[in-house]
Design an enzyme around this catalytic site. Structure first.
Site, short mmCIF file in Angstrom:
data_model
loop_
_atom_site.label_atom_id
_atom_site.label_comp_id
_atom_site.label_asym_id
_atom_site.label_seq_id
_atom_site.Cartn_x
_atom_site.Cartn_y
_atom_site.Cartn_z
N LYS A 1 0.83 -1.21 0.00
CA LYS A 1 0.00 0.00 0.00
C LYS A 1 0.87 1.26 0.00
CE LYS A 1 -3.93 -2.24 2.26
NZ LYS A 1 -4.76 -2.44 3.46
N GLN B 1 -5.22 -1.39 9.77
CA GLN B 1 -5.01 -2.68 9.11
C GLN B 1 -5.56 -3.82 9.96
OE1 GLN B 1 -3.77 -2.88 6.00
NE2 GLN B 1 -3.96 -5.10 5.94
N ASP C 1 -11.10 2.96 3.81
CA ASP C 1 -11.49 1.56 3.61
C ASP C 1 -12.99 1.41 3.34
OD1 ASP C 1 -9.43 -0.36 3.72
OD2 ASP C 1 -9.24 -0.13 5.89
#
Ligand code: GUN
Length: 280
Positions: free
Chosen positions: A51, A95, A118
């Site tokens: 990422k 995460q 997200d």
């Protein structure tokens, strides 16, 4: 005909488009994504590295805030609240998976929907269901983009999803329903799973179970999207027995190089959209 749906190729194309848009930001600050990691999960380390590399390539500032495995819930909540107020931060992700003493729901609820890169917050997920969102969970969003890129018909299509997670199965089912698909959501315990899958036009496996999908699950008109990200004997693989079904099906995504790069590309797009929403 090339059966492989090359997610790596298409993600690079989307990333190049995004890079061009970011280069056109004149004089103003660049978009910024902050990633919170708790502990040192092997797979998370790999995904986060990917990422951050992708951020750098397109011109998004990627920042990692890594905390000890034993950090208290209240400290993480406080950190997120600080980031919510930080005017230089456009997107925040925590995460997953989290250590077992951390309450994932409370953490997700703390992220501002306006910085939810997200798309996991209740407000953004609710808006996805109502078909009025501009932030979609990155993996489902990437899957829809792949299907549309390959011009695979969704209207009235019989689509089977294996997996009912909050981050893939549930939002993806809603997004496909909003595109007029006929969606069946299964899980690994579904009765008669093979038979249900075998009739599908599109089979999407997001079960996290290596070698789950065999030739008994597929037909020769089927598109398979393999969302699995499993490590077996140190090797990265999906949910589908690729070699066994490849000759039979019409289209299939590989692992790696299928859904994974698309997830990252959509995360970057979400970050840019949150930035644009804030700046304009
Ligand atoms: N862990 C596995 N997939 C994801 C994802 O899309 N977002 C976050 N935050 N964690 C994950």
């Amino acid at each position: 005909m090339n059966k492989i749906i090359d997610g790596k190729f298409y993600a690079q194309e989307l990333n190049t488009r995004l890079k061009n848009s970011i280069e056109q930001i004149n004089g103003k600050r660049k978009p910024k994504l902050t990633i919170i990691q708790i502990g040192d999960n092997f797979a998370s380390n790999k995904y986060i590295k990917n990422k951050l590399n992708a951020c750098e390539k397109v011109g998004i500032i990627g920042e990692l805030k890594k905390y000890q495995e034993n950090i208290k819930q209240s400290e993480i909540v406080r950190e997120i609240e600080k980031l919510n107020k930080d005017l230089t931060v456009d997107g925040i992700i925590v995460q997953l998976p989290l250590p077992s003493h951390i309450n994932e729901k409370e953490i997700t609820d703390t992220i501002s929907p306006l910085k939810d890169a997200d798309g996991f917050t209740p407000i953004n997920l609710g808006n996805v269901m109502l078909n009025k969102s501009n932030i979609y969970p990155a993996t489902p969003y990437g899957i829809i983009k792949l299907l549309e890129w390959k011009k695979i018909n969704l209207i009235g299509a019989n689509i089977v999803i294996i997996g009912r997670s909050n981050i893939v199965g549930k939002p993806l089912a809603n997004m496909l329903i909003n595109k007029s698909a006929t969606v069946t959501v299964c899980n690994t315990k579904t009765k008669d799973l093979k038979r249900i899958c075998k009739n599908a036009d599109v089979l999407i496996s997001a079960a996290g179970a290596a070698n789950l999908v065999t030739k008994d699950f597929v037909n020769d008109k089927m598109t398979i999207i393999d969302v699995g990200a499993n490590f077996v004997d140190g090797k990265y693989c999906g949910d589908v027995k690729f070699d066994e079904v490849f000759e039979i099906v019409k289209y299939i995504t590989p692992v790696p190089g299928g859904v994974g790069p698309m997830t990252i590309s959509c995360l970057l797009e979400n970050t840019f959209n949150l930035y644009s929403q804030k700046e304009n």
